[in-house]
Enzyme design. Sequence first.
Site, mmCIF file in Angstrom:
data_model
loop_
_atom_site.group_PDB
_atom_site.id
_atom_site.type_symbol
_atom_site.label_atom_id
_atom_site.label_comp_id
_atom_site.label_asym_id
_atom_site.label_seq_id
_atom_site.Cartn_x
_atom_site.Cartn_y
_atom_site.Cartn_z
ATOM 1 N N GLY A 1 14.035 56.799 58.270
ATOM 2 C CA GLY A 1 14.184 55.556 58.263
ATOM 3 C C GLY A 1 13.434 54.674 57.337
ATOM 4 C CE1 TYR B 1 22.933 57.445 56.551
ATOM 5 C CE2 TYR B 1 21.204 56.312 55.195
ATOM 6 C CZ TYR B 1 21.779 57.360 56.123
ATOM 7 O OH TYR B 1 20.742 57.965 56.888
ATOM 8 N N GLY C 1 16.398 60.372 54.643
ATOM 9 C CA GLY C 1 17.699 60.727 53.993
ATOM 10 C C GLY C 1 17.757 59.613 52.716
ATOM 11 N NE ARG C 2 17.948 53.488 54.250
ATOM 12 C CZ ARG C 2 19.185 52.923 54.993
ATOM 13 N NH1 ARG C 2 20.098 52.347 54.161
ATOM 14 N NH2 ARG C 2 19.361 53.148 55.977
ATOM 15 N NE ARG D 1 23.624 51.085 53.720
ATOM 16 C CZ ARG D 1 22.887 50.080 53.540
ATOM 17 N NH1 ARG D 1 23.018 49.406 52.469
ATOM 18 N NH2 ARG D 1 21.982 49.952 54.243
ATOM 19 C CD GLU E 1 14.881 64.345 61.719
ATOM 20 O OE1 GLU E 1 14.878 65.538 62.487
ATOM 21 O OE2 GLU E 1 15.211 63.268 61.998
ATOM 22 C CB CYS F 1 44.402 43.624 51.826
ATOM 23 S SG CYS F 1 45.365 43.977 50.381
ATOM 24 C CD GLU F 2 38.962 43.420 55.976
ATOM 25 O OE1 GLU F 2 40.114 44.096 56.079
ATOM 26 O OE2 GLU F 2 38.126 43.447 57.081
HETATM 27 N N1 LLP Z 1 16.786 61.405 61.452
HETATM 28 C C1 LLP Z 1 17.685 60.627 62.363
HETATM 29 C C2 LLP Z 1 17.754 61.513 63.880
HETATM 30 C C3 LLP Z 1 18.661 59.885 62.061
HETATM 31 O O1 LLP Z 1 19.614 59.314 62.974
HETATM 32 C C4 LLP Z 1 18.741 59.562 60.970
HETATM 33 C C5 LLP Z 1 19.746 58.231 60.341
HETATM 34 C C6 LLP Z 1 17.628 59.718 59.915
HETATM 35 C C7 LLP Z 1 16.941 60.785 60.203
HETATM 36 C C8 LLP Z 1 17.887 59.243 58.542
HETATM 37 O O2 LLP Z 1 17.465 57.985 58.099
HETATM 38 P P1 LLP Z 1 17.160 57.238 56.955
HETATM 39 O O3 LLP Z 1 15.810 58.094 56.265
HETATM 40 O O4 LLP Z 1 18.338 57.881 55.930
HETATM 41 O O5 LLP Z 1 17.120 55.995 56.896
HETATM 42 N N2 LLP Z 1 24.606 53.935 57.878
HETATM 43 C C9 LLP Z 1 23.327 53.219 57.962
HETATM 44 C C10 LLP Z 1 22.136 54.192 58.309
HETATM 45 C C11 LLP Z 1 22.419 54.718 59.809
HETATM 46 C C12 LLP Z 1 21.113 55.858 59.773
HETATM 47 C C13 LLP Z 1 21.391 56.830 60.930
HETATM 48 N N3 LLP Z 1 20.552 57.900 61.180
HETATM 49 C C14 LLP Z 1 22.946 52.458 56.792
HETATM 50 O O6 LLP Z 1 23.605 52.451 55.831
HETATM 51 O O7 LLP Z 1 21.742 51.798 56.478
#
Ligand code: LLP
Length: 463
Positions: A278, A421, A322-323, A360, A320, A391-392
Amino acid sequence: MSRSAHPAGPRHADVLTEGHYSAPAADLNALDEKVWSRTVTRDADGALTVGGITVARLAEEFGTPAYFLDESDFRARCRAWADAFGPDADVFYAGKAFLSRAVVRWLKEEGLNLDVCSGGELATALDAGMPAERIAFHGNNKTVAEIERAVEAGVGRIVLDSFQEIVRVAHVARRHGVRQRVQIRVTVGVEAHTHEFIATAHEDQKFGIALADGQAAEAVRRALALDGLDLIGVHSHIGSQIFDMAGFEVSARRVVQLLAEIRDEHGVELPEIDLGGGLGIAYTSEDDPREPHEIAKALSDIVTRECEAAKLRTPRISVEPGRAIVGPTAFTLYEVGTIKPLEGLRTYVSVDGGMSDNIRTALYDAEYSVALVSRTSDAEPMLVRVVGKHCESGDIVVKDAFLPADLAPGDLIAVPATGAYCRSMASNYNHAPRPPVVAVRDGEARVIVRRETEEDLLRLDVG
Ligand code: LLP
């Protein structure tokens, strides 16, 4: 999610009544290193290069729209996270942000673990050789078939998300004659400061088991009582694109309190806690993300302090992101098509992609930056909205930005920080073939996810 709300750009600003936009950068040709990946620069002719290759060459070889991923930046970010947390903690890359076989190999080589949340992500991880014990399996509605595959593969942990799942996983594990390592995902009651759809630790939502009314403690009781399960810890994920560490600190404190209660009730000290992902990244120059070492220090300080107060052994921490790893490492390259100045309003710049490669903006009102990258320009700034070809009318890539007023069809523009994402949430809306992901490193570019073709689309259509 909007962080910038600055008045006044030089053109059209007097009539703009909605939207958030910053004043134009003093130099529209400058590339803010906060939002561009590390090897991005402009060459002597003013064209943007990544990994030493110009966008003109990339566009010619791979077409547009396309995502270009700076591999050495990705690897450097993996190492920064691993080094920041050190040998007594574990970093799990969240595969949902973007996953491919190449990414799995890089993670493996850089010493990271992997969080997956579907059978498809698990299959990709295993296929690319990630050792199963380095995989965590998540999800609020894992199917029995997915649980079977995860248990059979021997994943390092399954994160249990409901009372029903505790029983399901225990059952599958018993049938396979193993004790599956598990964590319980708790919702700690923190409202993360982010968009509602990506905040996940307040109680009224589908993920996890609530801490507040004793549900989590009951889940622990049940998990400890089932012999198919080896309960190794507690998990909390409070949301996404978060800058303020306060939410993580509250979450860490509550998770440690739960560990203390478990020790008092059951006489066991669970060895691990996972504080989820997050962490926010810079999408525009307004955003100021924390560095991994600051995050690691803040989290480990709070856990250590709380554990000392509760006379607990400090558990092994995992996170964890990701982003924060993949997000800043890629940009999307588009070719400019139709340019439509709306007198007294703004100029609409249409590109050859749109909401099918970046949902997004439409989904979360997310903000992005954009730059003219095939050349530099000294023309005055023009307030634009970058839109796609779908088309939006909500098909917006960048809601409000400044580009040089001499922008012309055929120019290349790029949107940075699209590594997370974007490809993973891409769609075939209007039968748009999804763009490729091209990894660039040390003067070499190679496709890691190829562009879809119309044949790919037709192959699925068997009616
Ligand atoms: N761990 C868990 C349990 C999660 O559900 C998520 C993200 C992460 C780690 C990784 O989060 P990050 O570090 O990437 O923020 N589609 C949305 C984000 C949804 C994230 C869902 N879970 C967007 O484009 O912002």
